[in-house]
Each structure stands twice: as C-alpha cells, then as structure tokens.
Design a protein around this motif. Structure first.
Motif, PDB file in Angstrom:
ATOM      1  N   THR A   7       0.835  -1.189   0.000  1.00  0.00           N
ATOM      2  CA  THR A   7       0.000   0.000   0.000  1.00  0.00           C
ATOM      3  C   THR A   7       0.874   1.245   0.000  1.00  0.00           C
ATOM      4  OG1 THR A   7      -1.832   1.130   1.133  1.00  0.00           O
ATOM      5  CG2 THR A   7      -0.156   0.116   2.515  1.00  0.00           C
ATOM      6  N   SER A   8       0.247   2.396  -0.194  1.00  0.00           N
ATOM      7  CA  SER A   8       0.967   3.655  -0.139  1.00  0.00           C
ATOM      8  C   SER A   8       1.382   3.955   1.291  1.00  0.00           C
ATOM      9  CB  SER A   8       0.083   4.786  -0.678  1.00  0.00           C
ATOM     10  OG  SER A   8       0.647   6.042  -0.404  1.00  0.00           O
ATOM     11  N   LYS A   9       2.595   4.456   1.444  1.00  0.00           N
ATOM     12  CA  LYS A   9       3.101   4.784   2.774  1.00  0.00           C
ATOM     13  C   LYS A   9       2.282   5.896   3.420  1.00  0.00           C
ATOM     14  CE  LYS A   9       7.327   6.378   5.107  1.00  0.00           C
ATOM     15  NZ  LYS A   9       8.748   6.791   4.904  1.00  0.00           N
ATOM     16  N   ASP A  10       1.804   6.838   2.608  1.00  0.00           N
ATOM     17  CA  ASP A  10       1.101   8.005   3.140  1.00  0.00           C
ATOM     18  C   ASP A  10      -0.403   7.815   3.210  1.00  0.00           C
ATOM     19  OD1 ASP A  10       3.542   9.411   3.314  1.00  0.00           O
ATOM     20  OD2 ASP A  10       3.392  10.022   1.213  1.00  0.00           O
ATOM     21  N   GLY A  55       7.422   5.247  -2.604  1.00  0.00           N
ATOM     22  CA  GLY A  55       6.396   5.629  -1.645  1.00  0.00           C
ATOM     23  C   GLY A  55       5.513   4.492  -1.186  1.00  0.00           C
ATOM     24  N   LEU A  56       5.943   3.244  -1.444  1.00  0.00           N
ATOM     25  CA  LEU A  56       5.142   2.082  -1.085  1.00  0.00           C
ATOM     26  C   LEU A  56       5.742   1.338   0.095  1.00  0.00           C
ATOM     27  CD1 LEU A  56       4.439   0.629  -4.650  1.00  0.00           C
ATOM     28  CD2 LEU A  56       2.913   2.052  -3.270  1.00  0.00           C
ATOM     29  N   SER A 423      -5.884   5.370  -9.041  1.00  0.00           N
ATOM     30  CA  SER A 423      -4.703   5.314  -9.905  1.00  0.00           C
ATOM     31  C   SER A 423      -4.904   6.034 -11.237  1.00  0.00           C
ATOM     32  CB  SER A 423      -4.328   3.847 -10.181  1.00  0.00           C
ATOM     33  OG  SER A 423      -5.383   3.167 -10.833  1.00  0.00           O
TER      34      SER A 423
END
Length: 477
Positions: A7-10, A55-56, A423
C-alpha cells in the motif's frame, strides 16, 4: 495463506478482515480428515512495515518469518488466496518462499486474480495449480486425487495445472447450488482476537468484536466494471434464513460477536428472504449492530424491508448507485437501476431514520465530463454530501478492461500493481486523468458548499471534528 499486502506509505488503504474464504476451504479439508492451518501473513504482521520504494510499503510478516512458518509446519500443500490483482506480487512471493523451503511442497493459488488470469498466474515456475472461482468442491476433488495418488486432473471442474510444462485450464462450469450444504468457516483456525478492535476494517467499525458474513453468491447483473461473476458466477444462489441464523448464533455464543458486516452484494435481492433473516435476528435477540459495507442493490429495497433491517440492528445502508446519470447507468455501466428508485430509497431511509451512503464511479470509458458531473449534481439533489467516489479501474476479466485494451485507453503502460481506485488508469478521446482529478476537486468543493448551505451548524461541527482528528494523527496522540 493470506499474503502480505502493499500500500501507499502516506495513505494506507488496507482493511484486514478474517479470511472467511480460506475458512470455508479449511472446513472442507478438515472434513476429509486432513490437518490444516490458516496463516494470515497480513494480520500476523500488521505492525510490521517494510519500505519497498516509490512511496510504497509492504505490511505483514517478513520473508524470513514466512519461511520459518513453512519450515516448522512442513506442509504437503500450501494454498494462497490472491484476492486482488494489485497484490499479485505478494502472492507470488509466497510461492517462491515455499519452494525455497522445500521444492516438493505443492503450491496452489485461488481467489479473484488467478480466477481471471489463470494462464498468466501459472506461468510462475513456483506455482503448481490454480483454482478458478469458488473453491470448495474444486479443492475437495483435488485433495481426493492427492490422497488416492491419482494424477488425472482432467475431470476437475475449474482447476488449472501443468503437464510437462504445458499449462492446462479446465473451465469453470459448475457452481454450488445448495449453499446450506457448506460447513461454516473454520474460525477455530483463525486468531479472531487479532482482528478485533481495528479502527478500520472495510469501513469504520462501531464495535470491537466484529465478523464478516456472506449469505449469498452470484449476481445476474452485467455491470461493465465488475469481475465478481468470474469468482461466484452469474446465477444468484442464497443460503436459507435458518442457515444464516445458525452461523450468527454460533459466532455470538462462541466469540461474543457484537457487530456483523454483511458482505454479499445481493443480501436484499430476495426481499422476502432478507425480511425472514431480519425477523429471526429480532426473535433471537442477537442485538447485533450491522451494515452493508460492500453496498447493496437498491432495486429490491422497500420501506417494509428497511424498517425490519433497522429493527434487526442495521445502522447503515450503502447503496451501489454507480452513476447519477441515467444514460451512463443504462448504456455504459449497464446496471439495471433507475435513479428514481434511489431517490425513493433515500427518502425512506430518512423517514425511517437509518443512516445511508452511496457509491459512485467516475471515468468510465464512453462517459464524458458533463455526464460525470451529474454524479455530483445527483448527490447534491439527494443531499448526500460525502459519497464514496471511485475512479473506474480496468480489472482483468471486466468488460471495461477489454474496452481499454482494444481502444488503447490505458493512460500509461498497463501494470497490475497500479490497479487501485485512485490510480487514474484510463485516458480517452474525451478526457484525461488530469481532467478527472480536476473534476473530483471541483466536485468536492461543490458538495461541501451545499452541505454548508443545507446545515451550517452541522457542517461546522463536522469540520471541527475533521481538523481535530487530523491534529491527533499528526501528533500521534
């Protein structure tokens, strides 16, 4: 096994749930007298985060931890549930780790992704078999072959395998007609306590001890964005109200469950059956809180049923509207729904005083920006100022994937790992991903403006709560 998840870190968009699908499969295996273990690598390693670039992050057990589990248990067969195409790499990670521990261990894939891309999935040298669609009968037949040392898999409906390097896919042609014949999921093989208390698990929970339940399978609708039929088939099949109530009674008594997530899209497709379930829930005094996080079709809802749902503990109805433009619904999404029916149901929900939400989709191939704006106009009309809006995503196996592939509508080189609802994967002659992003920002402001006009006091209170929650997260309070 359930694999870890990326998933996205943010913006972590993963909501762990007990793996009910694996629970059904495990019950079949136990019935054959075979020892079985369920490992949810995501939940068992929920507090572990590994940065993997761009960023993942990957959430879940590490490679070494997974190897150790496999090595300690020494299984003959490892089945992996690969639900989402976006997460396919994590499933293939498991196949590799299994073969690294012992190349003689059989690997098998099931779930949404291998059901729609069985040949591509089986190209992995570390994977031996795939199961297409609902897997209970397929796995039972497959295990009987293993136990009898019979390597003729040609008659197993919905099984993919290899012979001398050649990939063979037995088409999925049959589905389980009598869902009451299935045993309940093997919950004793899951550590349910690990899931209890999570803030988010397919929506925001109202009680600590929750449980997802599936009461029907299959959908006759042919919505162009959907791939669920590739797993559950087109024919609607449902469990009897009595069978559903028995499962509810079991989880209430055994695990002290307080909240239910009714996960099937067609819980209300047969109103009389849904009413009967609600009546029995009230009669048994379960006092569950429950909602429909996957969304349900509005066409079968009526005031009598909605009142019974509320009396049985339902606190929110999520309506799968998809578009506020009737032409888009009819000719692009191909969903059998009239917007007038949605308005009727919304008015009933307000009358009955039950919370409700709507799901909408932007960016369908063939749609235009003006028609997409009707989503926001419709939301404003029915005074739903915070609809859940997805961006159309061309999942393999869906009609819109075929359209995008044939017309060159992919906004960039197609990659499975990019398949998520924000996306912006589609670009057409009429609009770009940037156009959709601008539309969403404009629509958000539009709805918040009218929300303020509709109820200034409530809007101010909600905004203050939002700011406070964001401050808490920033300060890690």
């Amino acid at each position: 096994m359930m694999p870890p998840a990326t998933t996205s870190k943010d913006n972590i968009d993963i909501n762990p749930l007990p793996p009910i699908g694996l629970g059904y499969i495990a019950s079949v295996i136990e019935k054959l007298g075979v020892e079985v273990k369920i490992i949810d690598c995501l939940m068992e390693g929920w507090n572990q985060r590994e940065e993997i670039g761009d960023g993942l992050i990957r959430i879940g057990l590490s490679e070494n931890q997974i190897r150790d589990i496999i090595s300690d248990y020494q299984p003959d067969l490892v089945c992996v549930n690969n639900q989402f195409s976006k997460q396919y790499e994590n499933a293939h990670l498991i196949y590799r780790l299994v073969k690294e521990v012992d190349s003689n261990i059989i690997t098998q894939a099931g779930g949404g992704h291998p059901s729609v891309m069985p040949k591509e999935t089986l190209q992995d040298q570390n994977l031996d078999f795939v199961v297409l669609g609902e897997g209970e009968i397929v796995v039972e037949c497959f295990l009987r072959c293993l136990l009898n040392k019979d390597d003729d898999y040609s008659k197993i409906d919905g099984l993919g395998y290899k012979i001398d390097g050649q990939i063979i896919i037995n088409p999925k042609t049959t589905y389980i007609e009598d869902l009451d014949s299935l045993q309940f999921p093997a919950l004793h093989l899951m550590n349910l306590e690990h899931y209890f208390g999570l803030d988010m698990s397919h929506g925001k929970r109202h009680s600590k001890r929750f449980y997802p339940i599936i009461t029907s399978r299959g959908c006759p609708a042919k919505c162009t964005f959907c791939t669920a039929y590739r797993v559950w088939g087109r024919k609607y099949r449902h469990r009897s109200p009595e069978n559903v109530i028995e499962e509810m009674k079991y989880v209430k008594e055994k695990y002290n469950i307080e909240e239910l997530l009714i996960e099937d899209d067609n819980f209300t497709a047969n109103p009389k059956r849904a009413e009967k379930i609600c009546d029995l829930m009230i009669e048994n005094k379960f006092n569950f809180k429950w909602d429909t996080p996957n969304g349900i079709a509005a066409f079968a809802l009526n005031e009598k049923l909605i009142r019974k749902m509320k009396n049985a503990g339902c606190y929110k109805i999520n309506i799968a509207v998809e578009s506020g433009n009737q032409n888009t619904l009819n000719n692009i999404i191909k969903k059998p729904l009239k917007l007038e029916k949605v308005e009727e149901i919304v008015n009933i929900c307000r009358k009955v005083d039950i919370d409700f939400g709507i799901f909408l989709i932007l960016g369908m191939p063939g749609d235009n920006l003006e028609a997409m704006w009707d989503n926001y106009k419709f939301a404003r009309k029915i005074k739903v100022f915070d609809p859940f809006i997805s961006v159309a995503t061309p999942y393999p196996g869906s009609e819109i994937f075929d359209i995008c592939e044939s017309k060159g509508y992919f906004s960039e080189e197609f990659k499975l790992e990019n398949l998520f609802i924000r996306s912006f994967p589609i670009r057409t002659e009429q609009w770009t991903p940037e156009d959709i992003q601008k539309l969403m920002k404009k629509g958000y402001i539009y709805l918040k403006f009218y929300q303020f006009l509709d109820n200034p006091f409530n809007f101010t209170r909600l905004f203050a709560g939002f700011v406070l929650e964001k401050a808490k997260r920033t300060l890690n309070l």
